[in-house]
Design a protein around this motif. Structure first.
Motif, PDB file in Angstrom:
ATOM      1  N   GLY A 260     -88.862  10.447 -89.182  1.00 57.88           N
ATOM      2  CA  GLY A 260     -89.582   9.221 -89.510  1.00 57.88           C
ATOM      3  C   GLY A 260     -90.450   8.750 -88.380  1.00 57.88           C
ATOM      4  O   GLY A 260     -91.587   8.345 -88.567  1.00 57.88           O
ATOM      5  N   ARG A 261     -89.932   8.880 -87.156  1.00 58.34           N
ATOM      6  CA  ARG A 261     -90.729   8.448 -85.996  1.00 58.34           C
ATOM      7  C   ARG A 261     -91.930   9.351 -85.797  1.00 58.34           C
ATOM      8  O   ARG A 261     -93.026   8.906 -85.476  1.00 58.34           O
ATOM      9  N   THR A 262     -91.724  10.645 -85.978  1.00 51.15           N
ATOM     10  CA  THR A 262     -92.830  11.586 -85.816  1.00 51.15           C
ATOM     11  C   THR A 262     -93.928  11.306 -86.833  1.00 51.15           C
ATOM     12  O   THR A 262     -95.117  11.281 -86.506  1.00 51.15           O
ATOM     13  N   ALA A 263     -93.540  11.077 -88.058  1.00 52.49           N
ATOM     14  CA  ALA A 263     -94.526  10.799 -89.106  1.00 52.49           C
ATOM     15  C   ALA A 263     -95.292   9.526 -88.789  1.00 52.49           C
ATOM     16  O   ALA A 263     -96.507   9.448 -88.983  1.00 52.49           O
ATOM     17  N   THR A 264     -94.573   8.513 -88.271  1.00 52.63           N
ATOM     18  CA  THR A 264     -95.231   7.252 -87.928  1.00 52.63           C
ATOM     19  C   THR A 264     -96.264   7.463 -86.835  1.00 52.63           C
ATOM     20  O   THR A 264     -97.384   6.937 -86.889  1.00 52.63           O
ATOM     21  N   ASP A 265     -95.857   8.286 -85.811  1.00 53.19           N
ATOM     22  CA  ASP A 265     -96.794   8.559 -84.719  1.00 53.19           C
ATOM     23  C   ASP A 265     -98.038   9.271 -85.230  1.00 53.19           C
ATOM     24  O   ASP A 265     -99.159   8.954 -84.832  1.00 53.19           O
ATOM     25  N   GLU A 266     -97.829  10.243 -86.122  1.00 54.12           N
ATOM     26  CA  GLU A 266     -98.966  11.012 -86.624  1.00 54.12           C
ATOM     27  C   GLU A 266     -99.866  10.159 -87.511  1.00 54.12           C
ATOM     28  O   GLU A 266    -101.064  10.389 -87.603  1.00 54.12           O
ATOM     29  N   ASP A 267     -99.291   9.181 -88.181  1.00 57.22           N
ATOM     30  CA  ASP A 267    -100.058   8.375 -89.131  1.00 57.22           C
ATOM     31  C   ASP A 267    -100.651   7.115 -88.492  1.00 57.22           C
ATOM     32  O   ASP A 267    -101.257   6.297 -89.196  1.00 57.22           O
ATOM     33  N   GLU A 268    -100.475   6.971 -87.194  1.00 52.46           N
ATOM     34  CA  GLU A 268    -100.925   5.739 -86.546  1.00 52.46           C
ATOM     35  C   GLU A 268    -102.399   5.474 -86.787  1.00 52.46           C
ATOM     36  O   GLU A 268    -102.822   4.332 -86.995  1.00 52.46           O
ATOM     37  N   PHE A 269    -103.217   6.518 -86.747  1.00 50.92           N
ATOM     38  CA  PHE A 269    -104.661   6.336 -86.891  1.00 50.92           C
ATOM     39  C   PHE A 269    -105.189   6.907 -88.206  1.00 50.92           C
ATOM     40  O   PHE A 269    -106.405   7.108 -88.340  1.00 50.92           O
ATOM     41  N   GLU A 270    -104.288   7.147 -89.158  1.00 50.20           N
ATOM     42  CA  GLU A 270    -104.740   7.668 -90.447  1.00 50.20           C
ATOM     43  C   GLU A 270    -105.621   6.637 -91.155  1.00 50.20           C
ATOM     44  O   GLU A 270    -105.265   5.468 -91.273  1.00 50.20           O
ATOM     45  N   GLY A 271    -106.789   7.104 -91.561  1.00 50.49           N
ATOM     46  CA  GLY A 271    -107.700   6.227 -92.282  1.00 50.49           C
ATOM     47  C   GLY A 271    -108.593   5.390 -91.398  1.00 50.49           C
ATOM     48  O   GLY A 271    -109.475   4.680 -91.901  1.00 50.49           O
ATOM     49  N   VAL A 272    -108.389   5.444 -90.072  1.00 46.85           N
ATOM     50  CA  VAL A 272    -109.236   4.675 -89.159  1.00 46.85           C
ATOM     51  C   VAL A 272    -110.538   5.431 -88.942  1.00 46.85           C
ATOM     52  O   VAL A 272    -110.538   6.624 -88.611  1.00 46.85           O
ATOM     53  N   ALA A 273    -111.651   4.755 -89.107  1.00 45.95           N
ATOM     54  CA  ALA A 273    -112.954   5.391 -88.985  1.00 45.95           C
ATOM     55  C   ALA A 273    -113.234   5.811 -87.540  1.00 45.95           C
ATOM     56  O   ALA A 273    -112.730   5.209 -86.592  1.00 45.95           O
ATOM     57  N   GLU A 274    -114.044   6.852 -87.395  1.00 44.61           N
ATOM     58  CA  GLU A 274    -114.385   7.351 -86.071  1.00 44.61           C
ATOM     59  C   GLU A 274    -115.020   6.264 -85.214  1.00 44.61           C
ATOM     60  O   GLU A 274    -114.688   6.117 -84.024  1.00 44.61           O
ATOM     61  N   GLN A 275    -115.941   5.518 -85.772  1.00 43.29           N
ATOM     62  CA  GLN A 275    -116.635   4.489 -85.009  1.00 43.29           C
ATOM     63  C   GLN A 275    -115.654   3.441 -84.480  1.00 43.29           C
ATOM     64  O   GLN A 275    -115.761   3.000 -83.329  1.00 43.29           O
ATOM     65  N   GLN A 276    -114.696   3.052 -85.312  1.00 39.83           N
ATOM     66  CA  GLN A 276    -113.706   2.065 -84.870  1.00 39.83           C
ATOM     67  C   GLN A 276    -112.851   2.623 -83.733  1.00 39.83           C
ATOM     68  O   GLN A 276    -112.588   1.922 -82.739  1.00 39.83           O
ATOM     69  N   LEU A 277    -112.440   3.871 -83.858  1.00 43.89           N
ATOM     70  CA  LEU A 277    -111.645   4.497 -82.798  1.00 43.89           C
ATOM     71  C   LEU A 277    -112.441   4.552 -81.491  1.00 43.89           C
ATOM     72  O   LEU A 277    -111.912   4.249 -80.417  1.00 43.89           O
ATOM     73  N   TYR A 278    -113.721   4.880 -81.614  1.00 39.97           N
ATOM     74  CA  TYR A 278    -114.539   4.996 -80.408  1.00 39.97           C
ATOM     75  C   TYR A 278    -114.772   3.628 -79.778  1.00 39.97           C
ATOM     76  O   TYR A 278    -114.705   3.480 -78.558  1.00 39.97           O
ATOM     77  N   ASP A 279    -115.042   2.624 -80.609  1.00 41.27           N
ATOM     78  CA  ASP A 279    -115.243   1.268 -80.081  1.00 41.27           C
ATOM     79  C   ASP A 279    -113.985   0.773 -79.371  1.00 41.27           C
ATOM     80  O   ASP A 279    -114.067   0.163 -78.298  1.00 41.27           O
ATOM     81  N   GLU A 280    -112.837   1.033 -79.958  1.00 36.82           N
ATOM     82  CA  GLU A 280    -111.576   0.610 -79.339  1.00 36.82           C
ATOM     83  C   GLU A 280    -111.335   1.377 -78.033  1.00 36.82           C
ATOM     84  O   GLU A 280    -110.831   0.805 -77.054  1.00 36.82           O
ATOM     85  N   ALA A 281    -111.690   2.651 -78.025  1.00 39.14           N
ATOM     86  CA  ALA A 281    -111.524   3.461 -76.814  1.00 39.14           C
ATOM     87  C   ALA A 281    -112.420   2.946 -75.694  1.00 39.14           C
ATOM     88  O   ALA A 281    -111.980   2.807 -74.545  1.00 39.14           O
ATOM     89  N   ARG A 282    -113.674   2.636 -76.030  1.00 39.67           N
ATOM     90  CA  ARG A 282    -114.610   2.127 -75.029  1.00 39.67           C
ATOM     91  C   ARG A 282    -114.128   0.782 -74.475  1.00 39.67           C
ATOM     92  O   ARG A 282    -114.178   0.537 -73.258  1.00 39.67           O
ATOM     93  N   GLU A 283    -113.667  -0.078 -75.354  1.00 38.53           N
ATOM     94  CA  GLU A 283    -113.166  -1.383 -74.903  1.00 38.53           C
ATOM     95  C   GLU A 283    -111.964  -1.208 -73.973  1.00 38.53           C
ATOM     96  O   GLU A 283    -111.852  -1.895 -72.955  1.00 38.53           O
ATOM     97  N   ALA A 284    -111.090  -0.270 -74.306  1.00 33.88           N
ATOM     98  CA  ALA A 284    -109.920  -0.012 -73.477  1.00 33.88           C
ATOM     99  C   ALA A 284    -110.324   0.565 -72.120  1.00 33.88           C
ATOM    100  O   ALA A 284    -109.773   0.189 -71.079  1.00 33.88           O
ATOM    101  N   LEU A 285    -111.292   1.465 -72.123  1.00 28.29           N
ATOM    102  CA  LEU A 285    -111.767   2.039 -70.866  1.00 28.29           C
ATOM    103  C   LEU A 285    -112.347   0.963 -69.956  1.00 28.29           C
ATOM    104  O   LEU A 285    -112.060   0.912 -68.758  1.00 28.29           O
ATOM    105  N   GLU A 286    -113.183   0.126 -70.516  1.00 29.02           N
ATOM    106  CA  GLU A 286    -113.811  -0.937 -69.728  1.00 29.02           C
ATOM    107  C   GLU A 286    -112.790  -1.945 -69.212  1.00 29.02           C
ATOM    108  O   GLU A 286    -112.991  -2.570 -68.169  1.00 29.02           O
ATOM    109  N   GLY A 287    -111.666  -2.071 -69.934  1.00 28.06           N
ATOM    110  CA  GLY A 287    -110.621  -2.990 -69.506  1.00 28.06           C
ATOM    111  C   GLY A 287    -109.569  -2.344 -68.632  1.00 28.06           C
ATOM    112  O   GLY A 287    -108.590  -3.003 -68.254  1.00 28.06           O
ATOM    113  N   GLY A 288    -109.750  -1.066 -68.327  1.00 28.07           N
ATOM    114  CA  GLY A 288    -108.794  -0.373 -67.474  1.00 28.07           C
ATOM    115  C   GLY A 288    -107.495  -0.020 -68.173  1.00 28.07           C
ATOM    116  O   GLY A 288    -106.503   0.321 -67.522  1.00 28.07           O
TER     117      GLY A 288
END
Length: 272
Positions: A25-53
């Motif tokens: 169950g935990r493995t499935a949850t980890d794998e599904d964490e970003f299921e359905g999340v659009a590429e642009q949203q993932l990238y925007d969140e990644a950039r925000e995280a990078l800029e925030g350290g």
């Protein structure tokens, strides 16, 4: 009350099943964490995280892009930023792996020089020791495998991308690493002299001269060769190398004027 063996085995089986189900169950949850999340949203969140350290958060989003959208519009940039994020978390092995993968997949990319530089920088950091800057330790006496990798990467960068903005810094690091690696080889040669492996010491000294000709340690490499030849009772060859040593380093610690004083070999001093 006595519990039957069958009941005991049944309880054990149920416990094992529950543990396995929980892990799955935990493995499935980890794998599904970003299921359905659009590429642009993932990238925007990644950039925000990078800029925030927040590099761990950035890594999770960038890895998701790399896995879920390998041919997306942000795929190549995500791979580049993964290199940086791994580096900032001091995961030198992951940094090198990500950089090597990017270079392999995109050898003509405009930022391939950056990936190569970061790969070298990761090895540089992996080869450093906390007391090095205070000069309380001599890293040339330690394992120099990572420093050797960094030296190779920086030399490749300067050779392949001489106009790169990272080339000047790489050149400075090459000078330092060349001296470290040459000194390391001389420590090995010194060990051979102490053990009476004179031919191995001579060959190690010659190797330093041939492979690190601009390193300061080449002068001591000549001294190693002189002493190695003395140990082999090849005084004529020793005298030839001694003359070169006197010409290039008349103030060498093993010289007394034009006379060479062996440090480990039981042999008479040699004069040019």
């Amino acid at each position: 009350m006595r519990v039957s063996p069958i009941a005991t085995r049944l309880v054990a089986l149920l416990l094992v099943t529950a543990l396995v189900t929980g892990c799955a169950g935990r493995t499935a949850t980890d794998e599904d964490e970003f299921e359905g999340v659009a590429e642009q949203q993932l990238y925007d969140e990644a950039r925000e995280a990078l800029e925030g350290g927040r590099y761990t958060t950035a890594i999770s989003r960038l890895e998701a892009i790399d896995t879920r959208y390998p041919f997306g519009r942000h795929a190549e940039q995500a791979q580049l930023e993964l290199i940086y994020a791994y580096y900032e978390t001091q995961d030198w092995e992951a940094t090198r792996a990500a950089a090597s993968r990017f270079i392999r997949l995109h050898p003509t990319h405009p930022q391939a020089d950056y990936a190569l530089y970061m790969r070298g920088l990761a090895s540089w950091q992996a080869g450093r020791f906390s007391l090095e800057r205070l000069r309380l330790i001599d890293i040339s006496k330690r394992d120099v495998g990572a420093s050797r990798d960094a030296y190779a990467d920086f030399r490749e960068l300067v050779s392949r991308y001489p106009a790169s903005e990272y080339a000047p810094d790489a050149e400075q690091r090459i000078v330092y690493l060349r001296n470290v690696l040459a000194r390391h080889e001389l420590h090995v040669a010194d060990f051979y002299l102490r053990k009476g492996a004179y031919l191995a010491a001579v060959e190690r000294g010659r190797w330093v001269i041939e492979n690190y000709p601009e390193a300061e340690a080449t002068r001591d490499a000549l001294a190693v060769m002189v002493e190695g030849y003395l140990g082999l009772d090849m005084r004529d060859r020793a005298r030839e190398v001694l003359q070169v040593l006197i010409q290039n380093d008349p103030g060498n610690d093993r010289l007394r004027g034009r006379t060479f004083q062996p440090q480990h070999v039981r042999a008479q001093s040699l004069s040019a």
